[in-house]
Structure formats: C-alpha cells, structure tokens
Design a protein around this motif. Structure first.
Motif, PDB file in Angstrom:
ATOM      1  N   GLU A 282       0.837  -2.051   0.037  1.00 29.38           N
ATOM      2  CA  GLU A 282      -0.091  -0.065  -0.015  1.00 29.38           C
ATOM      3  C   GLU A 282       1.450   1.118  -0.066  1.00 29.38           C
ATOM      4  O   GLU A 282       1.360   1.644   0.586  1.00 29.38           O
ATOM      5  N   LYS A 283       1.031   1.665  -0.922  1.00 30.66           N
ATOM      6  CA  LYS A 283       1.800   3.186  -0.984  1.00 30.66           C
ATOM      7  C   LYS A 283       1.283   4.512  -0.178  1.00 30.66           C
ATOM      8  O   LYS A 283      -0.354   4.551  -0.750  1.00 30.66           O
ATOM      9  N   VAL A 284       2.040   5.745   0.094  1.00 34.52           N
ATOM     10  CA  VAL A 284       1.335   6.290   1.065  1.00 34.52           C
ATOM     11  C   VAL A 284       1.847   7.409  -0.303  1.00 34.52           C
ATOM     12  O   VAL A 284       2.954   7.670  -0.597  1.00 34.52           O
ATOM     13  N   GLU A 285       1.187   8.565   0.079  1.00 37.76           N
ATOM     14  CA  GLU A 285       1.345   9.601  -1.656  1.00 37.76           C
ATOM     15  C   GLU A 285       2.089  10.486  -1.055  1.00 37.76           C
ATOM     16  O   GLU A 285       2.021  11.145   0.864  1.00 37.76           O
ATOM     17  N   PHE A 286       3.288  11.060  -0.837  1.00 33.95           N
ATOM     18  CA  PHE A 286       4.034  12.184  -0.317  1.00 33.95           C
ATOM     19  C   PHE A 286       3.990  14.127   0.009  1.00 33.95           C
ATOM     20  O   PHE A 286       3.171  14.153  -1.389  1.00 33.95           O
ATOM     21  N   LYS A 287       3.513  14.005   0.848  1.00 35.88           N
ATOM     22  CA  LYS A 287       2.889  15.827   0.899  1.00 35.88           C
ATOM     23  C   LYS A 287       3.631  16.387   1.608  1.00 35.88           C
ATOM     24  O   LYS A 287       3.709  16.289   2.768  1.00 35.88           O
ATOM     25  N   PRO A 288       4.800  17.059   1.355  1.00 31.14           N
ATOM     26  CA  PRO A 288       6.404  17.953   2.466  1.00 31.14           C
ATOM     27  C   PRO A 288       5.730  19.597   2.960  1.00 31.14           C
ATOM     28  O   PRO A 288       4.377  19.538   2.421  1.00 31.14           O
ATOM     29  N   VAL A 289       6.178  18.932   4.357  1.00 30.69           N
ATOM     30  CA  VAL A 289       5.506  19.994   5.243  1.00 30.69           C
ATOM     31  C   VAL A 289       6.715  20.568   6.284  1.00 30.69           C
ATOM     32  O   VAL A 289       7.497  19.924   6.477  1.00 30.69           O
ATOM     33  N   GLN A 290       6.680  21.907   5.490  1.00 33.09           N
ATOM     34  CA  GLN A 290       7.643  22.950   6.671  1.00 33.09           C
ATOM     35  C   GLN A 290       6.589  22.806   7.992  1.00 33.09           C
ATOM     36  O   GLN A 290       5.844  23.709   8.362  1.00 33.09           O
ATOM     37  N   ARG A 291       7.343  22.246   8.636  1.00 36.99           N
ATOM     38  CA  ARG A 291       6.644  22.944  10.605  1.00 36.99           C
ATOM     39  C   ARG A 291       7.326  23.706  10.421  1.00 36.99           C
ATOM     40  O   ARG A 291       6.644  24.354  11.472  1.00 36.99           O
ATOM     41  N   ALA A 292       8.497  24.046  10.604  1.00 42.51           N
ATOM     42  CA  ALA A 292       9.207  25.841  11.196  1.00 42.51           C
ATOM     43  C   ALA A 292       9.925  25.794  10.608  1.00 42.51           C
ATOM     44  O   ALA A 292      10.829  24.589  10.810  1.00 42.51           O
ATOM     45  N   ILE A 293      10.159  26.673  10.656  1.00 44.57           N
ATOM     46  CA  ILE A 293      12.308  27.190   9.891  1.00 44.57           C
ATOM     47  C   ILE A 293      12.347  28.153  10.641  1.00 44.57           C
ATOM     48  O   ILE A 293      12.208  29.160  11.089  1.00 44.57           O
ATOM     49  N   VAL A 294      13.329  28.288  11.544  1.00 41.73           N
ATOM     50  CA  VAL A 294      14.115  29.271  12.267  1.00 41.73           C
ATOM     51  C   VAL A 294      15.673  29.861  11.926  1.00 41.73           C
ATOM     52  O   VAL A 294      16.510  28.636  10.907  1.00 41.73           O
ATOM     53  N   PHE A 295      15.781  30.787  11.495  1.00 41.66           N
ATOM     54  CA  PHE A 295      17.583  31.537  11.047  1.00 41.66           C
ATOM     55  C   PHE A 295      17.328  32.594  12.922  1.00 41.66           C
ATOM     56  O   PHE A 295      17.072  32.466  13.420  1.00 41.66           O
ATOM     57  N   ILE A 302      14.597  34.777  14.594  1.00 43.44           N
ATOM     58  CA  ILE A 302      13.439  33.956  14.059  1.00 43.44           C
ATOM     59  C   ILE A 302      13.003  33.536  13.036  1.00 43.44           C
ATOM     60  O   ILE A 302      13.769  33.178  12.427  1.00 43.44           O
ATOM     61  N   GLY A 303      11.725  33.049  12.950  1.00 46.38           N
ATOM     62  CA  GLY A 303      11.227  32.348  11.775  1.00 46.38           C
ATOM     63  C   GLY A 303       9.962  32.052  10.939  1.00 46.38           C
ATOM     64  O   GLY A 303       9.295  33.321  11.991  1.00 46.38           O
ATOM     65  N   LEU A 304       9.069  30.735  11.181  1.00 48.62           N
ATOM     66  CA  LEU A 304       7.833  30.123  11.093  1.00 48.62           C
ATOM     67  C   LEU A 304       7.497  29.451  11.337  1.00 48.62           C
ATOM     68  O   LEU A 304       7.847  28.848  11.254  1.00 48.62           O
ATOM     69  N   VAL A 305       6.210  29.581  11.906  1.00 43.22           N
ATOM     70  CA  VAL A 305       5.862  28.022  12.468  1.00 43.22           C
ATOM     71  C   VAL A 305       3.799  28.616  12.320  1.00 43.22           C
ATOM     72  O   VAL A 305       2.949  29.298  11.730  1.00 43.22           O
ATOM     73  N   LYS A 306       3.963  27.726  11.005  1.00 45.33           N
ATOM     74  CA  LYS A 306       2.794  27.613  10.638  1.00 45.33           C
ATOM     75  C   LYS A 306       2.079  28.925  10.245  1.00 45.33           C
ATOM     76  O   LYS A 306       0.811  29.443  10.232  1.00 45.33           O
ATOM     77  N   ASN A 307       2.694  29.283   9.696  1.00 47.79           N
ATOM     78  CA  ASN A 307       2.774  30.632   8.658  1.00 47.79           C
ATOM     79  C   ASN A 307       2.363  32.290   9.790  1.00 47.79           C
ATOM     80  O   ASN A 307       1.620  33.099   9.291  1.00 47.79           O
ATOM     81  N   THR A 308       2.802  31.721  10.582  1.00 42.14           N
ATOM     82  CA  THR A 308       2.990  32.664  11.650  1.00 42.14           C
ATOM     83  C   THR A 308       4.323  33.389  12.210  1.00 42.14           C
ATOM     84  O   THR A 308       5.740  32.149  12.619  1.00 42.14           O
ATOM     85  N   ILE A 309       4.777  34.263  12.257  1.00 46.38           N
ATOM     86  CA  ILE A 309       6.646  34.444  12.756  1.00 46.38           C
ATOM     87  C   ILE A 309       6.682  34.564  14.220  1.00 46.38           C
ATOM     88  O   ILE A 309       5.649  34.913  14.805  1.00 46.38           O
ATOM     89  N   SER A 311       9.867  34.683  17.391  1.00 46.45           N
ATOM     90  CA  SER A 311      11.011  35.450  17.906  1.00 46.45           C
ATOM     91  C   SER A 311      11.600  35.127  19.076  1.00 46.45           C
ATOM     92  O   SER A 311      10.537  34.515  19.722  1.00 46.45           O
ATOM     93  N   GLY A 312      12.427  35.309  19.229  1.00 44.38           N
ATOM     94  CA  GLY A 312      13.117  35.407  20.258  1.00 44.38           C
ATOM     95  C   GLY A 312      13.579  34.268  21.166  1.00 44.38           C
ATOM     96  O   GLY A 312      13.903  33.050  20.463  1.00 44.38           O
ATOM     97  N   PRO A 313      13.143  33.588  21.980  1.00 38.71           N
ATOM     98  CA  PRO A 313      13.530  32.549  22.760  1.00 38.71           C
ATOM     99  C   PRO A 313      13.207  31.443  22.516  1.00 38.71           C
ATOM    100  O   PRO A 313      13.261  30.428  22.293  1.00 38.71           O
ATOM    101  N   ILE A 314      11.828  31.494  22.353  1.00 40.95           N
ATOM    102  CA  ILE A 314      11.268  30.377  21.423  1.00 40.95           C
ATOM    103  C   ILE A 314      11.392  29.760  20.036  1.00 40.95           C
ATOM    104  O   ILE A 314      11.967  29.074  19.740  1.00 40.95           O
ATOM    105  N   ALA A 315      11.907  30.758  19.544  1.00 41.51           N
ATOM    106  CA  ALA A 315      12.242  30.732  18.155  1.00 41.51           C
ATOM    107  C   ALA A 315      13.640  29.905  18.474  1.00 41.51           C
ATOM    108  O   ALA A 315      13.956  29.049  17.849  1.00 41.51           O
ATOM    109  N   ALA A 316      14.727  30.410  19.430  1.00 41.84           N
ATOM    110  CA  ALA A 316      15.837  29.628  19.118  1.00 41.84           C
ATOM    111  C   ALA A 316      15.876  28.196  19.798  1.00 41.84           C
ATOM    112  O   ALA A 316      16.615  27.580  19.649  1.00 41.84           O
ATOM    113  N   LEU A 317      14.530  27.972  20.890  1.00 46.16           N
ATOM    114  CA  LEU A 317      14.238  26.862  21.368  1.00 46.16           C
ATOM    115  C   LEU A 317      13.925  25.827  19.999  1.00 46.16           C
ATOM    116  O   LEU A 317      14.031  24.965  20.556  1.00 46.16           O
ATOM    117  N   ILE A 318      12.947  26.350  19.379  1.00 46.95           N
ATOM    118  CA  ILE A 318      12.967  25.536  18.244  1.00 46.95           C
ATOM    119  C   ILE A 318      13.935  25.031  17.739  1.00 46.95           C
ATOM    120  O   ILE A 318      14.445  23.886  17.329  1.00 46.95           O
TER     121      ILE A 318
END
Length: 340
Positions: A282-295, A302-309, A311-318
């Motif tokens: 049984e094959k599963v379709e691949f649907k890429p997801v960028q859950r979070a990206i932090v710079f 600073i970064g993005l989680v579900k299109n929400t910007i 920053s700060g300690p939370i972004a560093a922790l992620i």
C-alpha cells in the motif's frame, strides 16, 4: 517484501530516516559523519573547530557510489558491487558554480572543505554573499558579527522568497540593523577577481561566497535517471519515473509535476515515506510539510511556524530542539548499524 534486499544510497537526512524506518536496509555512504549546515555557520561565526558541525554516523558499507546497473539491480562502488531488490537514492545535493562566468575561479562555495578558508578571511575585508536564502541570511549575520563589511545579493525582489513576504521583510530589517548591505533584484552576470558584476551594477569585494547554486548530485544524470537540475524525477509516491523498484528522497529528488522543498525537515519526511512505499504494497502519497523554520541572524532568532512569525527565546528553543532531534536520530541509526 519478505526476503527482499533494500539498499539506501546516502546517509544524510533522508537516508538516516529511511534506515530508521527499516533497520534491515543496507546504508551506504562514503563518509562516517553528517554535516549540520546551521552549525557550519556557527563554526564561521565563532571560530569553532569544524568538528562542531559534524555528527559521527555509522554506515553498513562505507563506499563511494560509482554507477548503478538498473537492469542487473546492482550498485557499483569503490568497495565492490552491492545487489539490491529495492533501492532508495538519497544522495543529497551539490553546489554547482559553473553556470556563472568566473564563479569557479574567483568565488568560494559554502562547503565543508571551504569553511576553514572562510574562517581565515582577513580582518576588515569586504565580503559579498551571493544568494539570499536561508544559508545566505544566516551567513551574512555571522560574518557581520566577525566585523566584516557584508553585501548580500539576491536575484528576487525579497530575501528567502519561498517564504511569506512578512518574514522576508523582518529578516531584511534585522540584517539592515546589523549594517548588512542588502541588494535585491540583482542577477549575477559574472564574477571577476574582487568584483561581482550584477544587473544592479558592480560590487567590489575582497571575498565572494556563493550561498546559492545548489543542485542534485551529478551522478543522478550520469546514471541515466530522468532529472531536473540533477534532481531525479519521482512520482507522488517518491517512486522513480524510470524504474518502479527505485525511490528518491531528499535533496536529490524532485516531483515530475511539482516541487519538493530542499530542507532537513522535508528530507526526514521523504526518507520515511520512500522506505515505507518501497517495502509495503500500500503506497502513501508524499506531501512535504515545513512545520517550522528558524533563522539565527547575528544574535537574533526569527522564524515561521504555520505561517506565524516567531522570534526570541521561543524561536531559539525550536532551532535547538530541531538539531537535538537530528542528533538523536543519528545515534539510533548508529545502534542499528552496530547491531547488524
């Protein structure tokens, strides 16, 4: 699937994910370490040893892939031939500077081999970074922290153009506060000694670093697989468009009709899906997801989680959690390899 031999080529993000999904698979790579690119930037920024960016990783067969005989189902390596029933190709990416005149002669690619050269740049120099994606913006912040004059050149009308405009704007503000000279809509036409020629004019530079020009590895084309920019073409199940017993995962693969983002998160997802589809009916379709990206740009996160910007300690922790999670996965792979 019972009794079939599965071989994974490449021990990067996608390869280790595939190995974790099916530990009996044979993992092949020419290196016994993984490179964590964000940590390469830290090596430059803080003058750390290169080992800071490398995670030791075991493989089943340490060898370089030379060619693949798809008819006979065997991989030819520097350590001999490896037979397979199913094949996962996860050979990562390469940086190709050949498309821009003078780039190979006068530019520096951001590779493991070149990091030590970058660390030795002379104080007070002007550094121009070509490419305003994730690597480019982090590297610009790192080199400003070291005291260099930094130009950051991007061909599109905003930085990290594959993300939402609001994040691009915030990243640009951070860089400009650091006195990075951000140059947008500037396509590079030629690189000469100490000069970058762009559609926006000439930029004098002591050093020129490419943080763009990434493609799939040349071997993808050499072994005859259908490809875009040396990224093998796959269907929605990550199955090669050329052979139904071959799957592609990570930065070396791209949809025939569409686009697969090149990131660690997406590669980890792809490795798991590719392996499951290779070993299960049984094959599963691949649907890429960028859950979070932090710079990390200088001292700012600073970064993005579900299109929400964020920053700060939370972004560093992620960001810290993401690297820690990767190290944990590599340690699990090492245990699987040692147990075989």
């Amino acid at each position: 699937m019972q009794g079939e031999r599965v071989v994974i080529l490449g021990g990067g993000f996608a390869g280790i994910s595939a190995k974790l999904t099916y530990p009996s698979a044979i993992l092949v790579d020419e290196k016994d370490f993984m490179v964590v690119t964000p940590r390469l930037v830290e090596v430059v920024e803080n003058n750390l040893p290169l080992s800071h960016a490398l995670i030791p990783r075991k493989v089943d067969i340490k060898a370089k892939v030379l060619s693949i005989d798809f008819k006979e189902k065997k991989v030819v390596t520097t350590e001999g031939e490896i037979k397979f029933d199913k094949l996962i190709i996860a050979l990562g990416y390469e940086q190709d500077l050949s498309r821009i005149k003078g780039a190979e002669k006068y530019g520096i690619g951001f590779t493991v081999e070149n990091v030590e050269k970058i660390k030795l740049f002379k104080e007070g120099s002007i550094v121009t970074i070509l490419g305003g994606g994730a690597l480019g913006v982090e590297l610009a912040g790192a080199l400003r922290k070291r005291g260099f004059t930094v130009n950051l050149v991007e061909a599109e009308n905003r930085l990290v153009p594959y993300l939402i405009p609001d994040l691009s704007n915030e990243i640009q503000k951070i860089l400009e506060r650091l006195d990075v000279n951000v140059i947008l809509r500037a396509k590079v036409e030629e690189v000469k000694e100490n000069v970058v020629i762009t559609t926006q004019g000439r930029i004098r530079s002591d050093y020129i670093i490419f943080s763009a020009g990434f493609s799939g590895p040349k071997i993808i084309k050499e072994i005859g697989l259908s490809n875009k920019n040396n990224r093998m073409l796959v269907d929605k199940f990550l199955r090669s468009v050329d052979y139904d017993f071959v799957y592609g995962a990570g930065d070396c693969a791209n949809f025939k009709d569409g686009f697969i983002p090149q990131s660690a998160q997406v590669s980890l997802q792809a490795g798991e899906i590719a392996m499951n589809n290779a070993i299960k009916d049984e094959k599963v379709e691949f649907k890429p997801v960028q859950r979070a990206i932090v710079f990390k740009i200088g001292e700012d996160y600073i970064g993005l989680v579900k299109n929400t910007i964020i920053s700060g300690p939370i972004a560093a922790l992620i960001k810290s959690f993401a690297i820690g999670s990767l190290e944990s996965k590599v340690k699990k792979v090492n245990r699987f390899v040692l147990a075989m």
